[in-house]
Design a protein around this motif. Sequence first.
Motif, PDB file in Angstrom:
ATOM      1  N   GLU A   1     -32.728  -0.757  45.324  1.00 10.98           N
ATOM      2  CA  GLU A   1     -32.883   0.681  45.546  1.00 10.98           C
ATOM      3  C   GLU A   1     -34.224   1.173  45.027  1.00 10.98           C
ATOM      4  O   GLU A   1     -34.950   1.902  45.708  1.00 10.98           O
ATOM      5  CB  GLU A   1     -31.732   1.428  44.861  1.00 10.98           C
ATOM      6  CG  GLU A   1     -31.638   2.893  45.204  1.00 10.98           C
ATOM      7  CD  GLU A   1     -32.199   3.790  44.130  1.00 10.98           C
ATOM      8  OE1 GLU A   1     -32.195   5.016  44.318  1.00 10.98           O
ATOM      9  OE2 GLU A   1     -32.643   3.259  43.088  1.00 10.98           O
TER      10      GLU A   1
ATOM     11  N   ALA B   1     -37.158  -0.429  47.215  1.00 16.22           N
ATOM     12  CA  ALA B   1     -37.272   0.173  48.546  1.00 16.22           C
ATOM     13  C   ALA B   1     -37.827   1.586  48.459  1.00 16.22           C
ATOM     14  O   ALA B   1     -38.648   1.996  49.291  1.00 16.22           O
ATOM     15  CB  ALA B   1     -35.909   0.174  49.236  1.00 16.22           C
ATOM     16  N   MET B   2     -37.408   2.317  47.449  1.00 17.03           N
ATOM     17  CA  MET B   2     -37.896   3.682  47.307  1.00 17.03           C
ATOM     18  C   MET B   2     -39.382   3.707  46.955  1.00 17.03           C
ATOM     19  O   MET B   2     -40.149   4.507  47.497  1.00 17.03           O
ATOM     20  CB  MET B   2     -37.095   4.432  46.236  1.00 17.03           C
ATOM     21  CG  MET B   2     -37.505   5.897  46.113  1.00 17.03           C
ATOM     22  SD  MET B   2     -36.436   6.787  44.975  1.00 17.03           S
ATOM     23  CE  MET B   2     -34.883   6.678  45.853  1.00 17.03           C
ATOM     24  N   GLN B   3     -39.782   2.840  46.042  1.00 12.37           N
ATOM     25  CA  GLN B   3     -41.185   2.814  45.653  1.00 12.37           C
ATOM     26  C   GLN B   3     -42.068   2.418  46.833  1.00 12.37           C
ATOM     27  O   GLN B   3     -43.144   2.998  47.050  1.00 12.37           O
ATOM     28  CB  GLN B   3     -41.402   1.856  44.483  1.00 12.37           C
ATOM     29  CG  GLN B   3     -42.769   1.972  43.841  1.00 12.37           C
ATOM     30  CD  GLN B   3     -42.790   1.382  42.437  1.00 12.37           C
ATOM     31  OE1 GLN B   3     -41.976   0.546  42.081  1.00 12.37           O
ATOM     32  NE2 GLN B   3     -43.736   1.834  41.621  1.00 12.37           N
ATOM     33  N   ARG B   4     -41.617   1.467  47.631  1.00 10.82           N
ATOM     34  CA  ARG B   4     -42.378   1.040  48.804  1.00 10.82           C
ATOM     35  C   ARG B   4     -42.441   2.151  49.852  1.00 10.82           C
ATOM     36  O   ARG B   4     -43.464   2.346  50.513  1.00 10.82           O
ATOM     37  CB  ARG B   4     -41.765  -0.226  49.385  1.00 10.82           C
ATOM     38  CG  ARG B   4     -41.969  -1.459  48.499  1.00 10.82           C
ATOM     39  CD  ARG B   4     -41.059  -2.588  48.910  1.00 10.82           C
ATOM     40  NE  ARG B   4     -41.318  -3.035  50.272  1.00 10.82           N
ATOM     41  CZ  ARG B   4     -40.480  -3.799  50.970  1.00 10.82           C
ATOM     42  NH1 ARG B   4     -39.329  -4.187  50.418  1.00 10.82           N
ATOM     43  NH2 ARG B   4     -40.777  -4.174  52.188  1.00 10.82           N
ATOM     44  N   ALA B   5     -41.342   2.888  50.001  1.00 13.20           N
ATOM     45  CA  ALA B   5     -41.325   4.000  50.957  1.00 13.20           C
ATOM     46  C   ALA B   5     -42.275   5.110  50.515  1.00 13.20           C
ATOM     47  O   ALA B   5     -43.028   5.670  51.318  1.00 13.20           O
ATOM     48  CB  ALA B   5     -39.909   4.542  51.108  1.00 13.20           C
TER      49      ALA B   5
ATOM     50  N   ARG C   1     -38.317   9.799  40.461  1.00 12.57           N
ATOM     51  CA  ARG C   1     -37.089   9.009  40.300  1.00 12.57           C
ATOM     52  C   ARG C   1     -36.042   9.746  39.487  1.00 12.57           C
ATOM     53  O   ARG C   1     -34.858   9.747  39.822  1.00 12.57           O
ATOM     54  CB  ARG C   1     -37.424   7.679  39.631  1.00 12.57           C
ATOM     55  CG  ARG C   1     -38.027   6.654  40.545  1.00 12.57           C
ATOM     56  CD  ARG C   1     -36.983   5.928  41.368  1.00 12.57           C
ATOM     57  NE  ARG C   1     -36.072   5.165  40.516  1.00 12.57           N
ATOM     58  CZ  ARG C   1     -34.891   4.720  40.911  1.00 12.57           C
ATOM     59  NH1 ARG C   1     -34.468   4.987  42.123  1.00 12.57           N
ATOM     60  NH2 ARG C   1     -34.123   4.015  40.109  1.00 12.57           N
TER      61      ARG C   1
ATOM     62  N   PHE D   1     -33.891  13.472  49.473  1.00  6.61           N
ATOM     63  CA  PHE D   1     -35.354  13.500  49.421  1.00  6.61           C
ATOM     64  C   PHE D   1     -35.885  14.933  49.552  1.00  6.61           C
ATOM     65  O   PHE D   1     -36.832  15.316  48.858  1.00  6.61           O
ATOM     66  CB  PHE D   1     -35.942  12.609  50.520  1.00  6.61           C
ATOM     67  CG  PHE D   1     -35.899  11.146  50.201  1.00  6.61           C
ATOM     68  CD1 PHE D   1     -36.657  10.628  49.160  1.00  6.61           C
ATOM     69  CD2 PHE D   1     -35.105  10.268  50.934  1.00  6.61           C
ATOM     70  CE1 PHE D   1     -36.629   9.274  48.853  1.00  6.61           C
ATOM     71  CE2 PHE D   1     -35.075   8.911  50.639  1.00  6.61           C
ATOM     72  CZ  PHE D   1     -35.836   8.417  49.591  1.00  6.61           C
TER      73      PHE D   1
ATOM     74  N   THR E   1     -37.673   5.543  56.465  1.00  6.95           N
ATOM     75  CA  THR E   1     -38.414   4.383  55.961  1.00  6.95           C
ATOM     76  C   THR E   1     -37.677   3.728  54.808  1.00  6.95           C
ATOM     77  O   THR E   1     -37.544   2.495  54.759  1.00  6.95           O
ATOM     78  CB  THR E   1     -39.818   4.811  55.491  1.00  6.95           C
ATOM     79  OG1 THR E   1     -40.534   5.366  56.589  1.00  6.95           O
ATOM     80  CG2 THR E   1     -40.590   3.624  54.933  1.00  6.95           C
ATOM     81  N   TYR E   2     -37.200   4.542  53.876  1.00  9.73           N
ATOM     82  CA  TYR E   2     -36.459   3.999  52.736  1.00  9.73           C
ATOM     83  C   TYR E   2     -35.248   3.204  53.207  1.00  9.73           C
ATOM     84  O   TYR E   2     -35.011   2.084  52.749  1.00  9.73           O
ATOM     85  CB  TYR E   2     -36.004   5.122  51.809  1.00  9.73           C
ATOM     86  CG  TYR E   2     -34.918   4.673  50.864  1.00  9.73           C
ATOM     87  CD1 TYR E   2     -35.221   3.922  49.734  1.00  9.73           C
ATOM     88  CD2 TYR E   2     -33.580   4.946  51.138  1.00  9.73           C
ATOM     89  CE1 TYR E   2     -34.219   3.458  48.888  1.00  9.73           C
ATOM     90  CE2 TYR E   2     -32.573   4.494  50.306  1.00  9.73           C
ATOM     91  CZ  TYR E   2     -32.897   3.754  49.182  1.00  9.73           C
ATOM     92  OH  TYR E   2     -31.890   3.293  48.360  1.00  9.73           O
ATOM     93  N   TRP E   3     -34.490   3.761  54.123  1.00 11.29           N
ATOM     94  CA  TRP E   3     -33.254   3.109  54.556  1.00 11.29           C
ATOM     95  C   TRP E   3     -33.548   1.787  55.255  1.00 11.29           C
ATOM     96  O   TRP E   3     -32.848   0.790  55.031  1.00 11.29           O
ATOM     97  CB  TRP E   3     -32.472   4.043  55.472  1.00 11.29           C
ATOM     98  CG  TRP E   3     -31.122   3.537  55.856  1.00 11.29           C
ATOM     99  CD1 TRP E   3     -30.666   3.253  57.115  1.00 11.29           C
ATOM    100  CD2 TRP E   3     -30.031   3.247  54.979  1.00 11.29           C
ATOM    101  NE1 TRP E   3     -29.371   2.803  57.075  1.00 11.29           N
ATOM    102  CE2 TRP E   3     -28.949   2.796  55.772  1.00 11.29           C
ATOM    103  CE3 TRP E   3     -29.860   3.333  53.596  1.00 11.29           C
ATOM    104  CZ2 TRP E   3     -27.721   2.433  55.229  1.00 11.29           C
ATOM    105  CZ3 TRP E   3     -28.630   2.967  53.051  1.00 11.29           C
ATOM    106  CH2 TRP E   3     -27.578   2.516  53.856  1.00 11.29           C
TER     107      TRP E   3
ATOM    108  N   PHE F   1     -34.448  -0.680  52.534  1.00 12.78           N
ATOM    109  CA  PHE F   1     -33.288  -1.051  51.720  1.00 12.78           C
ATOM    110  C   PHE F   1     -32.363  -2.001  52.470  1.00 12.78           C
ATOM    111  O   PHE F   1     -31.895  -3.002  51.919  1.00 12.78           O
ATOM    112  CB  PHE F   1     -32.519   0.207  51.304  1.00 12.78           C
ATOM    113  CG  PHE F   1     -31.309  -0.079  50.465  1.00 12.78           C
ATOM    114  CD1 PHE F   1     -31.444  -0.422  49.121  1.00 12.78           C
ATOM    115  CD2 PHE F   1     -30.031  -0.030  51.008  1.00 12.78           C
ATOM    116  CE1 PHE F   1     -30.335  -0.704  48.345  1.00 12.78           C
ATOM    117  CE2 PHE F   1     -28.918  -0.313  50.240  1.00 12.78           C
ATOM    118  CZ  PHE F   1     -29.070  -0.643  48.902  1.00 12.78           C
TER     119      PHE F   1
END
Length: 242
Positions: free
Chosen positions: A20, A23-27, A45, A74, A94-96, A99
């Motif tokens: 989680e 994926a969030m940091q990459r998004a 965060r 978000f 993007t996040y989903w 993930f």
Amino acid sequence: MYKAILFDLDNTLLDYDFSERDAMQRAVEHHRLPEIANFEWDSFRSVFAPINWTYWIERVQRNLTIGDVLYHSFRDTLEQLGHDYRISSTLAKTYWELFCASCHPMEGANELLGKLHGRYRMGIISNGIGEAQRGRLKTGALDHYFDHLFISDEVGYYKPQREIFDTAVRTLGVDHTEVLFVGDSLQDDYHGAAGAGIDFCYYNPLAKRLDESFMPAYMIHSLSELIQMDVQNQWIKRVPLT
């Protein structure tokens, strides 16, 4: 003697927290949010977490899809931090995608599943979202280990409801007394298994102290301990509850 072993997925076999966060940091980086003035990852965060949790636990009652949950999470986070929230929809998408395509097994998970595969009927009982759980297992080439996946949004029941456990037992073609369920949550996993008359193995990697009201059949601090307990298909020792 157990004929089937059922597992919780998140933070039992797969490291949900790592996936989680990653994926969030990459998004966030993909959409160049760190370039925004006054954007701080730690603040983002810390604000996101409670907002997302509230939407998640209310999703069934409010009939929210996972897309709704993420979009609102978000949006509310960016708005609370004073940032432009018009990016919320694409950020959530993007996040989903990231993930659902991530797989970070817990330490010992691959070895454990390899050892048990073919000797027991195996399945997953998860309160997650089918798209994500199936995608993550496929990404990690772990999906072939399981005879069936019982995922709440697909079967219509949620741990600790007895019905999701009964569905799993019935589908696997075994008796409740022939099943072991392994999970890390006392609220969802322990109470769910107990209510269904299934032996529960508490995966407790942080060695949290148990209240006397909880009496799992087994408690382990590492997944490798399950291998040690499996001796020629005979579960002959109980793990001390310490």
